[in-house]
Every structure is written in structure tokens, then in C-alpha cells.
Write a protein that holds these residues in place. Structure first.
Motif, PDB file in Angstrom:
ATOM      1  N   PRO A 158      -6.656 -22.483  -6.018  1.00 47.84           N
ATOM      2  CA  PRO A 158      -6.375 -21.319  -5.183  1.00 47.84           C
ATOM      3  C   PRO A 158      -5.386 -21.646  -4.073  1.00 47.84           C
ATOM      4  CG  PRO A 158      -8.567 -22.196  -4.717  1.00 47.84           C
ATOM      5  CD  PRO A 158      -8.067 -22.906  -5.937  1.00 47.84           C
ATOM      6  N   LEU A 159      -4.542 -20.664  -3.757  1.00 50.57           N
ATOM      7  CA  LEU A 159      -3.530 -20.825  -2.736  1.00 50.57           C
ATOM      8  C   LEU A 159      -3.919 -20.070  -1.477  1.00 50.57           C
ATOM      9  CD1 LEU A 159      -0.271 -20.411  -4.856  1.00 50.57           C
ATOM     10  CD2 LEU A 159      -1.543 -22.502  -4.318  1.00 50.57           C
ATOM     11  N   ALA A 160      -3.454 -20.573  -0.346  1.00 49.71           N
ATOM     12  CA  ALA A 160      -3.695 -19.950   0.948  1.00 49.71           C
ATOM     13  C   ALA A 160      -2.393 -19.348   1.458  1.00 49.71           C
ATOM     14  CB  ALA A 160      -4.233 -20.969   1.948  1.00 49.71           C
ATOM     15  N   LEU A 161      -2.499 -18.234   2.180  1.00 50.38           N
ATOM     16  CA  LEU A 161      -1.336 -17.605   2.791  1.00 50.38           C
ATOM     17  C   LEU A 161      -1.185 -18.094   4.223  1.00 50.38           C
ATOM     18  CD1 LEU A 161      -1.749 -13.877   1.666  1.00 50.38           C
ATOM     19  CD2 LEU A 161      -0.680 -15.771   0.433  1.00 50.38           C
ATOM     20  N   THR A 162       0.058 -18.259   4.662  1.00 48.81           N
ATOM     21  CA  THR A 162       0.269 -18.552   6.066  1.00 48.81           C
ATOM     22  C   THR A 162      -0.164 -17.359   6.910  1.00 48.81           C
ATOM     23  OG1 THR A 162       1.893 -19.111   7.757  1.00 48.81           O
ATOM     24  CG2 THR A 162       2.665 -17.738   5.943  1.00 48.81           C
ATOM     25  N   GLN A 163      -0.708 -17.638   8.083  1.00 51.23           N
ATOM     26  CA  GLN A 163      -1.096 -16.556   8.981  1.00 51.23           C
ATOM     27  C   GLN A 163       0.104 -15.975   9.718  1.00 51.23           C
ATOM     28  OE1 GLN A 163      -4.394 -17.483  11.535  1.00 51.23           O
ATOM     29  NE2 GLN A 163      -5.715 -18.095   9.845  1.00 51.23           N
ATOM     30  N   ARG A 164       1.261 -16.612   9.589  1.00 52.52           N
ATOM     31  CA  ARG A 164       2.483 -16.059  10.178  1.00 52.52           C
ATOM     32  C   ARG A 164       3.076 -15.050   9.197  1.00 52.52           C
ATOM     33  NH1 ARG A 164       5.549 -21.325  12.782  1.00 52.52           N
ATOM     34  NH2 ARG A 164       3.709 -22.620  13.006  1.00 52.52           N
ATOM     35  N   VAL A 165       2.676 -13.826   9.328  1.00 52.02           N
ATOM     36  CA  VAL A 165       3.052 -12.804   8.356  1.00 52.02           C
ATOM     37  C   VAL A 165       4.568 -12.705   8.223  1.00 52.02           C
ATOM     38  CG1 VAL A 165       2.878 -10.355   7.776  1.00 52.02           C
ATOM     39  CG2 VAL A 165       0.924 -11.534   8.791  1.00 52.02           C
ATOM     40  N   GLY A 166       5.295 -12.851   9.318  1.00 52.23           N
ATOM     41  CA  GLY A 166       6.742 -12.747   9.290  1.00 52.23           C
ATOM     42  C   GLY A 166       7.430 -13.873   8.561  1.00 52.23           C
ATOM     43  N   ALA A 167       6.680 -14.937   8.232  1.00 53.54           N
ATOM     44  CA  ALA A 167       7.264 -16.080   7.536  1.00 53.54           C
ATOM     45  C   ALA A 167       6.866 -16.116   6.060  1.00 53.54           C
ATOM     46  CB  ALA A 167       6.853 -17.382   8.216  1.00 53.54           C
ATOM     47  N   ARG A 168       6.258 -15.044   5.575  1.00 46.89           N
ATOM     48  CA  ARG A 168       5.949 -14.949   4.151  1.00 46.89           C
ATOM     49  C   ARG A 168       7.153 -14.366   3.414  1.00 46.89           C
ATOM     50  NH1 ARG A 168       0.050 -11.917   4.766  1.00 46.89           N
ATOM     51  NH2 ARG A 168      -1.058 -13.656   5.807  1.00 46.89           N
ATOM     52  N   LEU A 169       7.426 -14.897   2.228  1.00 48.24           N
ATOM     53  CA  LEU A 169       8.477 -14.317   1.408  1.00 48.24           C
ATOM     54  C   LEU A 169       8.057 -12.886   1.077  1.00 48.24           C
ATOM     55  CD1 LEU A 169      11.162 -15.365   0.194  1.00 48.24           C
ATOM     56  CD2 LEU A 169       9.917 -15.708  -1.950  1.00 48.24           C
ATOM     57  N   PRO A 170       8.891 -11.893   1.379  1.00 52.72           N
ATOM     58  CA  PRO A 170       8.454 -10.496   1.301  1.00 52.72           C
ATOM     59  C   PRO A 170       7.824 -10.087  -0.028  1.00 52.72           C
ATOM     60  CG  PRO A 170      10.546 -10.625   2.449  1.00 52.72           C
ATOM     61  CD  PRO A 170      10.254 -12.011   1.931  1.00 52.72           C
ATOM     62  N   HIS A 171       8.417 -10.494  -1.147  1.00 54.40           N
ATOM     63  CA  HIS A 171       7.884 -10.060  -2.442  1.00 54.40           C
ATOM     64  C   HIS A 171       6.900 -11.052  -3.034  1.00 54.40           C
ATOM     65  CE1 HIS A 171      11.046 -12.856  -3.629  1.00 54.40           C
ATOM     66  NE2 HIS A 171      10.535 -12.886  -4.837  1.00 54.40           N
ATOM     67  N   LEU A 172       6.674 -12.169  -2.329  1.00 52.37           N
ATOM     68  CA  LEU A 172       5.799 -13.218  -2.856  1.00 52.37           C
ATOM     69  C   LEU A 172       5.144 -13.924  -1.676  1.00 52.37           C
ATOM     70  CD1 LEU A 172       5.313 -14.095  -5.834  1.00 52.37           C
ATOM     71  CD2 LEU A 172       6.880 -15.992  -5.418  1.00 52.37           C
ATOM     72  N   PRO A 173       4.085 -13.365  -1.127  1.00 52.15           N
ATOM     73  CA  PRO A 173       3.522 -13.862   0.133  1.00 52.15           C
ATOM     74  C   PRO A 173       2.941 -15.268   0.054  1.00 52.15           C
ATOM     75  CG  PRO A 173       2.106 -12.180  -0.834  1.00 52.15           C
ATOM     76  CD  PRO A 173       3.380 -12.159  -1.617  1.00 52.15           C
ATOM     77  N   GLU A 174       2.728 -15.796  -1.163  1.00 54.07           N
ATOM     78  CA  GLU A 174       2.230 -17.170  -1.279  1.00 54.07           C
ATOM     79  C   GLU A 174       3.281 -18.196  -0.836  1.00 54.07           C
ATOM     80  OE1 GLU A 174       0.111 -14.691  -4.423  1.00 54.07           O
ATOM     81  OE2 GLU A 174       2.180 -14.931  -3.695  1.00 54.07           O
ATOM     82  N   ILE A 175       4.529 -17.779  -0.731  1.00 54.99           N
ATOM     83  CA  ILE A 175       5.597 -18.658  -0.276  1.00 54.99           C
ATOM     84  C   ILE A 175       5.728 -18.558   1.237  1.00 54.99           C
ATOM     85  CG2 ILE A 175       8.082 -19.113  -0.284  1.00 54.99           C
ATOM     86  CD1 ILE A 175       6.886 -19.988  -2.870  1.00 54.99           C
ATOM     87  N   PHE A 176       5.582 -19.691   1.906  1.00 54.27           N
ATOM     88  CA  PHE A 176       5.772 -19.813   3.346  1.00 54.27           C
ATOM     89  C   PHE A 176       7.201 -20.306   3.566  1.00 54.27           C
ATOM     90  CE2 PHE A 176       4.395 -22.611   7.202  1.00 54.27           C
ATOM     91  CZ  PHE A 176       4.905 -21.677   8.098  1.00 54.27           C
ATOM     92  N   ILE A 177       8.000 -19.519   4.274  1.00 52.32           N
ATOM     93  CA  ILE A 177       9.396 -19.862   4.509  1.00 52.32           C
ATOM     94  C   ILE A 177       9.476 -20.782   5.723  1.00 52.32           C
ATOM     95  CG2 ILE A 177      11.703 -18.966   4.977  1.00 52.32           C
ATOM     96  CD1 ILE A 177      10.685 -16.238   3.909  1.00 52.32           C
ATOM     97  N   VAL A 178       9.941 -21.999   5.502  1.00 54.72           N
ATOM     98  CA  VAL A 178      10.076 -22.977   6.573  1.00 54.72           C
ATOM     99  C   VAL A 178      11.567 -23.268   6.765  1.00 54.72           C
ATOM    100  CG1 VAL A 178       9.503 -25.309   7.347  1.00 54.72           C
ATOM    101  CG2 VAL A 178       7.848 -24.003   5.982  1.00 54.72           C
TER     102      VAL A 178
END
Length: 287
Positions: free
Chosen positions: A64-84
Motif C-alpha cells: 500500500p502507498l501513502a499520500l503526502t499530506q502536502r496536497v499542493g505537492a501531489r501530481l494532479p492526476h495521480l496523487p500517489e506521486i509526491f512532487i519534490v
């Protein structure tokens, strides 16, 4: 092709062969990756020209994958990706202001109710200079403590809070990043300083240089000195692997036994973009 690992010239890390992140791993590959992940701490897969969808699919096959709590840093169409990196506003960075400043050593999601057992970064754009990631082996750090030091740390519980990270970022001039809202309110989480790896039972230090903000039962100043000194020991160069990124590199590391830190790069003139997937912890921590 069988999965194989070639150890890096460091106490931690290995380059993996026989693995394509474009293909969903079978049971044999998953077991080999999990064994290599614990044994080497970090696995490097080169030339992985993959889409975000392929990264998420491969990662999800491991758990299982976790989402970043920084909503603005999630890839818009794929929230499992944290943009760093510095391609979004505000940027997501953990880098120091100068070469002389402290690094922000941490293990992902230690300050969350549910921690991260592993993380994977895939390099999409890299600066011409700097922006490396350092990884430090917390097995080695624990093993090199004296018997008296081990007796001390074995009995300690420490406190983690994003407030420590925010203070660090403000001190490095990353004010907008420090003020970025999280999906959930900031909380303080208490955990053992030493954890046993659920796969092997080996002991590892489990903390962060700034995200760890206190020691249970200790005065604040005493705790800060202790964490500073522990970081100097645990993250010394002899216990590190430095990864110099190339586009297409994928690095998977074990948050249960590894700390990592980003290094300086010129955020004004250079571009750095990483896509991170974060693997949710599936085992309870035990003292």
C-alpha cells in the motif's frame, strides 16, 4: 533475467539489475527486492524511463502507498506521486542554504501516525551541479555506539513534529515551503529511538535531525544537544552513500534503517524534479 545486486563502495546501497519498473514485478522479484532493500538499505535502478503511472503501478505491487499530506505537492492526476523539487510553487525542498549549513536528515513520515516503510524517488530533471541525496545507515550507526550509549538509547522515547521541519526550512530561507499547509493538523508523535527491523530484528536508530524535537522526560535544551550529537555520529561520512542523480535513476530505500538528506543546488538557476512514491508502514513498531 534474474534480479541481481552489486554493492556500492559504501556501507550502504547497491545497484540493481534485471529489474524494469515498466513491468509489474512477480512474486520472485518482489521477494528479491524486499531482501535486497533490507540488506543494502537502498537500491539503485538506472535508466528507468518510466511514466508516473508506471511508477505508481510498480510501487503498488510492493504494498500500500501513502499520500503526502502536502496536497499542493501531489501530481494532479495521480496523487500517489509526491512532487519534490522546484518546478511547483511553493517548491518542495529540504536543501540547505549554503554548503556550511546543517542538512535535514530524516526518515519519511516519522512524524505521521502511520510511518513509511520505504520510499522511491525517480529523477525527471537534475541540476548540472549539486542536488545529490545522501543516505546514512542506521544499522551501522547503532552498532558503532559504545555499550553505555546503547544502554541509553535503547531506553529512550523521542518526539517528532513537523514543527521542527518548518523551523529548519525557515532558517534556510524557504519561507513559502515552510508555511505550506498540510492536509491534517500538525501533531507530535512519540516513538522509540531504537527500532527493530521487522524482517531481521536488527536494531537501528530511528529519528531525524530536525523533525525529532524532543526526548521524553528531558529538558528541551538537553534534548536538542543530544539530537545534534547523535546526528553527527549517525550521519558521519563513513556511514553514508551519496547518490549523484541522473535522469532516469530510481532509488528505493528502507525508511526503517536509513536516514536521507538533500544537498545544496542553485534553485534560482537550475531545475530539479523528482517523483516520489511512499510505501506505507505495515508493521507495528516495538520497543
Amino acid at each position: 533475467m534474474a534480479v541481481r545486486f552489486i554493492p556500492c563502495d559504501a556501507v550502504i546501497g547497491a545497484e540493481g539489475g534485471g529489474v524494469s519498473l515498466r513491468q509489474l514485478p512477480d512474486a520472485v522479484t518482489i521477494e528479491a527486492v524486499e531482501e535486497g532493500l533490507e540488506h543494502y538499505g537502498g537500491l539503485i535502478f538506472r535508466a528507468q524511463e518510466i511514466t508516473p503511472e508506471e511508477q505508481v503501478a510498480w510501487s503498488r505491487a510492493l504494498g500500500p502507498l501513502a499520500l503526502t499530506q502536502r496536497v499542493g505537492a501531489r501530481l494532479p492526476h495521480l496523487p500517489e506521486i509526491f512532487i519534490v523539487g522546484n518546478t511547483i510553487d511553493p517548491p518542495v525542498t529540504f536543501s540547505p542554504k549554503t554548503e556550511q549549513d546543517d542538512l535535514e536528515w530524516h526518515t519519511d513520515h516519522i512524524h505521521h501516525e502511520i510511518t513509511a516503510r520505504a520510499s522511491m524517488l525517480v529523477a525527471k530533471a537534475t541540476p548540472s551541479h549539486g542536488g545529490d541525496t545522501l543516505f546514512a545507515c542506521m544499522y551501522t550507526a547503532y552498532d558503532h555506539l559504545s555499550p553505555d550509549q546503547k544502554a541509553t538509547v535503547d531506553g529512550l522515547r523521542v518526539i517528532h513534529s513537523v514543527s521542527g521541519l518548518r523551523a529548519y526550512l525557515r532558517g534556510q530561507g524557504h519561507e513559502a515551503t515552510a508555511n505550506q499547509p498540510y492536509e491534517k493538523p500538525d501533531i507530535a508523535v512519540e516513538r522509540p529511538l531504537v527500532r527493530h527491523h521487522p524482517r531481521t530484528g536488527r536494531k537501528a536508530l530511528y529519528f531525524g535531525s530536525h523533525i525529532t524535537v524532543g526526548v521524553v522526560g528531558w529538558h528541551e535544551d538537553q534534548a536538542r544537544r543530544f539530537i545534534r550529537d547523535l546526528t553527527a555520529h549517525a550521519c558521519q561520512p563513513a556511514f553514508q552513500y551519496r547518490h549523484q542523480w541522473q535522469v532516469g535513476d530510481a532509488v528505493l530505500w528502507d525508511n526503517r534503517r536509513v536516514l536521507h538528506a538533500g544537498t545544496l543546488y542553485d534553485m534560482e538557476r537550475e531545475t530539479r524534479l523528482m517523483h516520489r512514491t511512499t510505501f506505507q508502514e505495515t508493521e507495528e513498531l516495538r520497543p
